[in-house]
Design an enzyme around this catalytic site. Structure first.
Site, mmCIF file in Angstrom:
data_model
loop_
_atom_site.group_PDB
_atom_site.id
_atom_site.type_symbol
_atom_site.label_atom_id
_atom_site.label_comp_id
_atom_site.label_asym_id
_atom_site.label_seq_id
_atom_site.Cartn_x
_atom_site.Cartn_y
_atom_site.Cartn_z
ATOM 1 N N ALA A 113 -20.153 28.182 17.828
ATOM 2 C CA ALA A 113 -21.664 28.212 17.825
ATOM 3 C C ALA A 113 -22.163 29.511 17.410
ATOM 4 O O ALA A 113 -23.406 29.479 16.982
ATOM 5 C CB ALA A 113 -21.597 28.314 19.455
ATOM 6 N N ASP B 264 -5.400 61.842 60.279
ATOM 7 C CA ASP B 264 -5.850 60.528 60.822
ATOM 8 C C ASP B 264 -4.646 59.903 60.891
ATOM 9 O O ASP B 264 -3.609 60.162 60.591
ATOM 10 C CB ASP B 264 -6.779 59.995 59.376
#
Ligand code: ADQ
Length: 736
Positions: free
Chosen positions: A388, A508
């Site tokens: 194409a 944490d």
């Protein structure tokens, strides 16, 4: 970059024999053109198979061929006839190719094909490992070599690896059919950059990674332990100028010197200048939709008899894989259809379909591109479809119409074509009529837009873009490494630590001290972690604080009797070691009855999710949900909540697979500073993994040692890759 090597199944040369002497002919295909522009610039080699079975040729001749190839910068990989049969014709062409093109009914699942695929990929990897030097780059191509990236990466993590897939990556529902889907995907994940022609293929790939491995994916970044890799779309271009220049050259050649095919076409137009030509070019492959195309053309002739004698379809089919049964059947089917159309609608002066079953030299190809009014490109699946693009580049007068299947990757760049569904023969038939009757002005407008785009994003730009991105990924990874706590850095930090006597250390919990589990209640501290905490807190100079989004009941229970401070619910609660709970901020939970039903509706609609209620926040957990649905619902929920909370002092926090709603103004940063008010520490350290910890990193003084767990961007000064690495680091500190 040191060197960039190209790896593909075939080398960019074909080997012919002239009087028994081997002769190399360079390939003119798109890939060879694109790659020539990069690998030579980067001083690399091209690793691949020559196209000749090594056990079907005399050893001396094989050596001569190898030497000739080496002179061209190639590194030949030898494959035997059996390997070619089982690996290439077997697994590549009878398993991956049909599956990835959605022809599940054609797929062979032979374990011996798979074994051969693994073995041949290993042969390629071994050859690569022989030649690569420190920090080289590799660009591996296509579905034949999907295991190579991991095979190389596992041995040589310093090599930066790009992989490009030239065919579609199918949706997960198709991909999952393959018994070896995990191995294949894992092979690809050895690459640092994985390229596809379109975003759709990238999306399908990421979805398979998520579902089969559950790795964390952040837009197009995949996080695997300390590695970040990237998936991206790079629509492959063509050498635009080469086609445009050749067309100009042909136009400027005197008629008498033009090729035979050109003269034939001239004759065709001489009979009636109003005549039109439609062009169809492909490899003869079932993915290209050739029978549908012929049937649609037949319907067109039937419905539009005024075009009989006026329109011819030139159908060029390049022989391909003709020892595979499905290809032999297709060939017969196509020949029968052509015969039947020509028999029904042809006469002495008119053949509706000119069918050529052969390859053509470049010049003839361009002649066809430039002389045909319509390009009819109707694959049922196609990774990209370069035909194409080549047609467009050859239309130097900006006329011509493309009818294009929505199933070809190229359609994303050619919205101006007449886009059809190749399975809808009526739609294709109507498209043919529309194309033949399109006004020249409209043809021109459409063609110019496409040409501008393709001219810019040609094969050279495509290759450069990919290589640039590969370098960027390498920089991202180096960025991580620059912050990573090396043994040397760890020693430096410990030396600083040892000189101090009043230390505040914030840790944490989830994702930092403990890995994630599906159920948040199952993650109580294990023996090793308890020991680390005991060792750290045994030192009277240390004040250790667990700072977490968790509720105070759970953390309180888990750390009962320990000499640690606890800050819970992101900073609502504080319990000093051996002290009582105290509230750090005045807050209320009167908003909960309003928000809870919304979260409940998400739990109802998203299997595997649940709500956790803390004292001052509500959390929706989706770690156990099906990964994509979880992400999607999380986005929806966030949008819905954002609107709801506009006039309330509430905040939405997104953690690791959670969405949490809580009272505004509370975060780990303010909580830590609040905690430090009564202290004059001479050493501050904070370690955390998600973005709620970023508040902490930013709020602490510059002299603090801040450490991010994981590879994401961060305000922390240092990074470590995993929970195990955090624990090792803390053990070293405790023992210092
Ligand atoms: P292919 O399936 O081979 O490639 P395509 O992209 O159309 O499909 O490339 C075909 C190439 O062959 C074109 O460059 C064309 O010029 C050439 N060619 C076609 N017919 C010819 C003929 N009769 N004689 C000589 N040459 C001919 C695979 C994927 C595609 C993807 C490409 C590149 O299937 O989807 O676009 O790789 O990534």
């Amino acid at each position: 970059m040191k060197k960039l090597h190209i790896v593909s199944n075939r080398l960019p040369f074909s080997i012919d024999f002239n009087d028994n002497d081997p002769v190399l002919t360079p390939s003119v295909g798109g890939l060879a053109t694109g790659m020539n522009s990069v690998y030579k610039d980067f001083n690399g080699s091209w690793i691949g198979w020559s196209g000749i079975a090594s056990d079907t040729i005399e050893e001396s001749k094989l050596k001569t061929i190898d030497t000739m190839l080496q002179k061209e910068g190639c590194v030949p990989v030898h494959l035997s006839a059996t390997e070619i049969e089982e690996f290439y014709e077997g697994f590549c062409n009878n398993t991956i190719w049909p599956l990835f093109h959605y022809f599940a009914q054609y797929v062979d699942f032979h374990p011996e094909y798979w074994e051969s695929y693994v073995a041949v990929n290993q042969i390629f990897a071994d050859k690569i490992l022989e030649i690569v030097e420190d920090d080289d780059y590799l660009w591996v191509h296509d579905y034949q070599l999907m295991l190579v990236p991991q095979m190389v990466k596992s041995k040589r993590p310093d090599i930066t690896i790009g992989f490009f897939l030239h065919i579609p990556f199918p949706s997960y529902e198709i991909f999952r059919i393959l018994p070896w889907r995990k191995q294949l995907l894992n092979g690809l994940l050895g690459a640092d950059l994985i390229g596809f022609h379109t975003y759709d293929y990238e999306r399908h790939f990421l979805s398979s990674v998520r579902r089969l491995f559950g790795y964390e994916i952040d837009f197009n970044e995949i996080h695997i332990n300390e590695r970040i890799l990237l998936a991206d779309a790079f629509p492959m271009g063509i050498d635009y100028k080469k086609f445009a220049d050749e067309t100009r050259r042909i136009h400027n050649t005197p008629v008498k010197d033009r090729s035979e095919i050109h003269l034939e076409l001239e004759k065709y137009f001489l009979m009636d200048p109003e005549r039109k030509l439609i062009l169809s070019i492909d490899r003869l492959d079932y993915s290209k939709g050739i029978p549908n195309r012929l049937r649609a053309f037949e319907r067109f002739l039937e419905s539009n008899p005024e075009y009989l004698g006026k329109v011819t379809l030139i159908m060029l089919a390049v022989p391909s894989r003709n020892n595979v049964i499905h290809y032999q059947r297709l060939k017969r089917q196509v020949e029968e259809l052509v015969g039947s159309i020509n028999g029904l609608y042809g006469n002495i002066n008119y053949t509706p379909v000119w069918y050529f079953y052969r390859s053509m030299p470049f010049q003839n190809l361009v002649e066809l591109y430039s002389m045909c009014d319509v390009a009819l490109i109707t694959p049922v699946r196609d990774g990209m479809n370069l035909v194409a693009k080549e047609y467009v580049a050859s239309r130097i007068h900006q006329n011509g119409v493309i009818i294009l299947s929505e199933m070809a990757g190229v359609v994303k760049e050619m919205g101006e074509a007449i886009v059809i569904n190749p399975n809808d023969e009526k739609e294709v038939e109507e498209a043919i009529l529309q194309a033949l009757e399109m006004e020249p002005e409209e043809q021109k407008t459409r063609m110019i837009s496409i040409q501008e785009r393709l001219q810019r994003y040609n094969v050279f730009k495509w290759a450069r873009d990919f290589v640039d991105m590969l370098q960027r990924v390498n920089r991202m990874q180096k960025d991580f490494l620059a912050k990573k706590i090396t043994p040397q850095l760890s020693n430096d930090i410990i030396a600083r630590y040892k000189k101090t006597t009043n230390r505040a250390i914030f840790l944490d919990y989830d994702g930092t001290l403990m890995g994630f589990k599906n159920n948040p209640q199952e993650v109580q501290p294990d023996a090793e972690l308890n020991q680390i905490i005991d060792d750290l807190t045994a030192n009277p100079h240390n004040s250790i604080t667990i700072i977490s989004g968790r509720d105070k009941e759970t953390l309180g229970r888990w750390f009962e009797g320990k000499n640690v401070n606890l800050i819970c619910e992101h900073g609502v609660w504080l319990r000093r070691a051996k002290g009582e709970w105290q509230m750090l901020t005045n807050t209320s939970n009167s908003w909960m009855p309003m928000i809870r039903p919304i979260l409940e509706s998400y739990v109802d609609r998203t299997p595997g999710t649940f709500i956790e209620e803390k004292n001052y926040s509500l959390v929706w957990h989706f770690r156990r949900a099906e990964a994509e649905l979880g992400e999607l619902r999380a986005k929806e929920l966030r949008n819905e909540l954002t609107e709801m909370i506009a006039n309330h002092n509430l905040e939405i926090m997104e953690g690791n697979k959670v969405i949490e709603v809580k009272t505004g103004g509370i975060d780990k940063g303010s909580a830590a500073n609040n905690f430090l008010k009564n202290m004059t520490p001479d050493f501050i350290m904070a370690i955390g993994d998600d973005w709620t910890d970023e508040y902490l990193f930013s709020a602490l003084p510059e002299s603090a040692v801040t450490v991010k767990v994981g590879i994401k961007h961060t305000n922390a000064i240092y990074k470590v890759e995993t929970v195990e690495a955090v624990r090792k680091f803390l053990r070293n500190i405790a023992n210092a």
